[in-house]
Design a protein around this motif. Structure first.
Motif, PDB file in Angstrom:
ATOM      1  N   ALA A  21       0.835  -1.202   0.000  1.00 15.62           N
ATOM      2  CA  ALA A  21       0.000   0.000   0.000  1.00 15.62           C
ATOM      3  C   ALA A  21       0.871   1.254   0.000  1.00 15.62           C
ATOM      4  N   THR A  22       1.995   1.191   0.679  1.00 14.66           N
ATOM      5  CA  THR A  22       2.911   2.337   0.732  1.00 14.66           C
ATOM      6  C   THR A  22       3.460   2.651  -0.648  1.00 14.66           C
ATOM      7  N   ARG A  23       3.870   1.635  -1.369  1.00 14.23           N
ATOM      8  CA  ARG A  23       4.414   1.851  -2.708  1.00 14.23           C
ATOM      9  C   ARG A  23       3.324   2.386  -3.641  1.00 14.23           C
ATOM     10  N   LEU A  24       2.129   1.833  -3.551  1.00 13.50           N
ATOM     11  CA  LEU A  24       1.025   2.317  -4.385  1.00 13.50           C
ATOM     12  C   LEU A  24       0.719   3.772  -4.080  1.00 13.50           C
ATOM     13  N   ALA A  25       0.710   4.135  -2.800  1.00 16.08           N
ATOM     14  CA  ALA A  25       0.441   5.522  -2.408  1.00 16.08           C
ATOM     15  C   ALA A  25       1.497   6.464  -2.986  1.00 16.08           C
ATOM     16  N   GLY A  26       2.726   5.979  -3.108  1.00 16.74           N
ATOM     17  CA  GLY A  26       3.786   6.794  -3.705  1.00 16.74           C
ATOM     18  C   GLY A  26       3.597   7.021  -5.193  1.00 16.74           C
ATOM     19  N   LEU A  27       2.808   6.180  -5.818  1.00 18.27           N
ATOM     20  CA  LEU A  27       2.555   6.296  -7.256  1.00 18.27           C
ATOM     21  C   LEU A  27       1.261   7.045  -7.577  1.00 18.27           C
ATOM     22  N   LEU A  28       0.488   7.346  -6.546  1.00 15.21           N
ATOM     23  CA  LEU A  28      -0.828   7.964  -6.725  1.00 15.21           C
ATOM     24  C   LEU A  28      -0.934   9.263  -5.930  1.00 15.21           C
ATOM     25  N   PRO A  29      -1.849  10.121  -6.333  1.00  6.26           N
ATOM     26  CA  PRO A  29      -2.018  11.391  -5.608  1.00  6.26           C
ATOM     27  C   PRO A  29      -2.955  11.284  -4.402  1.00  6.26           C
ATOM     28  N   VAL A  30      -2.871  10.153  -3.695  1.00  3.92           N
ATOM     29  CA  VAL A  30      -3.702   9.946  -2.508  1.00  3.92           C
ATOM     30  C   VAL A  30      -2.842   9.383  -1.383  1.00  3.92           C
ATOM     31  N   SER A  31      -3.367   9.431  -0.181  1.00  6.20           N
ATOM     32  CA  SER A  31      -2.632   8.959   0.991  1.00  6.20           C
ATOM     33  C   SER A  31      -2.646   7.432   1.082  1.00  6.20           C
ATOM     34  N   ARG A  32      -1.769   6.912   1.908  1.00 11.19           N
ATOM     35  CA  ARG A  32      -1.719   5.465   2.148  1.00 11.19           C
ATOM     36  C   ARG A  32      -3.043   4.951   2.723  1.00 11.19           C
ATOM     37  N   PRO A  33      -3.651   5.653   3.714  1.00 14.51           N
ATOM     38  CA  PRO A  33      -4.949   5.186   4.212  1.00 14.51           C
ATOM     39  C   PRO A  33      -6.024   5.135   3.115  1.00 14.51           C
ATOM     40  N   ALA A  34      -5.984   6.097   2.204  1.00 17.49           N
ATOM     41  CA  ALA A  34      -6.951   6.089   1.100  1.00 17.49           C
ATOM     42  C   ALA A  34      -6.704   4.883   0.194  1.00 17.49           C
ATOM     43  N   VAL A  35      -5.436   4.580  -0.072  1.00 17.31           N
ATOM     44  CA  VAL A  35      -5.095   3.413  -0.899  1.00 17.31           C
ATOM     45  C   VAL A  35      -5.596   2.145  -0.214  1.00 17.31           C
ATOM     46  N   ILE A  36      -5.411   2.051   1.087  1.00 16.64           N
ATOM     47  CA  ILE A  36      -5.856   0.864   1.826  1.00 16.64           C
ATOM     48  C   ILE A  36      -7.377   0.702   1.728  1.00 16.64           C
ATOM     49  N   LYS A  37      -8.107   1.807   1.796  1.00 16.51           N
ATOM     50  CA  LYS A  37      -9.568   1.735   1.644  1.00 16.51           C
ATOM     51  C   LYS A  37      -9.938   1.200   0.261  1.00 16.51           C
ATOM     52  N   HIS A  38      -9.233   1.676  -0.769  1.00 19.57           N
ATOM     53  CA  HIS A  38      -9.498   1.191  -2.128  1.00 19.57           C
ATOM     54  C   HIS A  38      -9.144  -0.291  -2.246  1.00 19.57           C
ATOM     55  N   LEU A  39      -8.021  -0.677  -1.665  1.00 16.46           N
ATOM     56  CA  LEU A  39      -7.616  -2.086  -1.707  1.00 16.46           C
ATOM     57  C   LEU A  39      -8.629  -2.976  -0.992  1.00 16.46           C
ATOM     58  N   THR A  40      -9.163  -2.491   0.113  1.00 14.10           N
ATOM     59  CA  THR A  40     -10.168  -3.252   0.857  1.00 14.10           C
ATOM     60  C   THR A  40     -11.408  -3.492  -0.009  1.00 14.10           C
ATOM     61  N   THR A  41     -11.856  -2.450  -0.687  1.00 14.62           N
ATOM     62  CA  THR A  41     -13.014  -2.593  -1.576  1.00 14.62           C
ATOM     63  C   THR A  41     -12.710  -3.569  -2.705  1.00 14.62           C
ATOM     64  N   LEU A  42     -11.533  -3.451  -3.291  1.00 12.14           N
ATOM     65  CA  LEU A  42     -11.146  -4.358  -4.377  1.00 12.14           C
ATOM     66  C   LEU A  42     -11.058  -5.801  -3.879  1.00 12.14           C
ATOM     67  N   GLN A  43     -10.584  -5.986  -2.645  1.00 11.29           N
ATOM     68  CA  GLN A  43     -10.532  -7.332  -2.069  1.00 11.29           C
ATOM     69  C   GLN A  43     -11.935  -7.879  -1.836  1.00 11.29           C
ATOM     70  N   GLN A  44     -12.840  -7.040  -1.385  1.00 10.98           N
ATOM     71  CA  GLN A  44     -14.216  -7.476  -1.148  1.00 10.98           C
ATOM     72  C   GLN A  44     -14.869  -7.975  -2.439  1.00 10.98           C
ATOM     73  N   HIS A  45     -14.455  -7.415  -3.564  1.00  7.23           N
ATOM     74  CA  HIS A  45     -14.984  -7.836  -4.858  1.00  7.23           C
ATOM     75  C   HIS A  45     -14.094  -8.884  -5.534  1.00  7.23           C
ATOM     76  N   GLU A  46     -13.112  -9.367  -4.786  1.00  7.00           N
ATOM     77  CA  GLU A  46     -12.200 -10.429  -5.229  1.00  7.00           C
ATOM     78  C   GLU A  46     -11.384 -10.050  -6.465  1.00  7.00           C
TER      79      GLU A  46
END
Length: 98
Positions: A21-46
């Motif tokens: 998540a840290t590396r992804l946040a470094g590549l995007l204009p959002v914070s690490r917590p925001a990336v984690i929220k997106h990852l959680t949603t993506l995981q929920q949808h498998e």
């Protein structure tokens, strides 16, 4: 699922392979917590899976689920296109009878 940042996260995982998540946040204009929220949603949808490696959590795209989702989206797109064509024909037919 329609959030553009969420799609960017998914695209980065598909293109670059496993990422934290840290590396992804470094590549995007959002914070690490925001990336984690997106990852959680993506995981929920498998669409994304994760595995722990020591203290880090590595995330990766789930190719089989992505293929399944792409097929579903294609089907929905085809259905909408057919519906819009019927609506257009109806509207043009209605316009001509006036």
């Amino acid at each position: 699922m329609a959030d553009p940042t969420r799609w960017q996260v998914l695209q980065l995982l598909a293109e670059r392979g496993e990422q934290t998540a840290t590396r992804l946040a470094g590549l995007l204009p959002v914070s690490r917590p925001a990336v984690i929220k997106h990852l959680t949603t993506l995981q929920q949808h498998e669409l994304v899976s994760s595995r722990r490696l020591g203290r880090e959590v590595l995330y990766s795209a789930n190719p089989s689920r992505l293929i399944e989702t792409a097929r579903w989206m294609e089907t929905v797109g085809t259905t909408w296109q057919a519906s819009l064509l019927r609506l257009r024909a109806l509207a043009e037919g209605t316009g001509q009878s006036r």
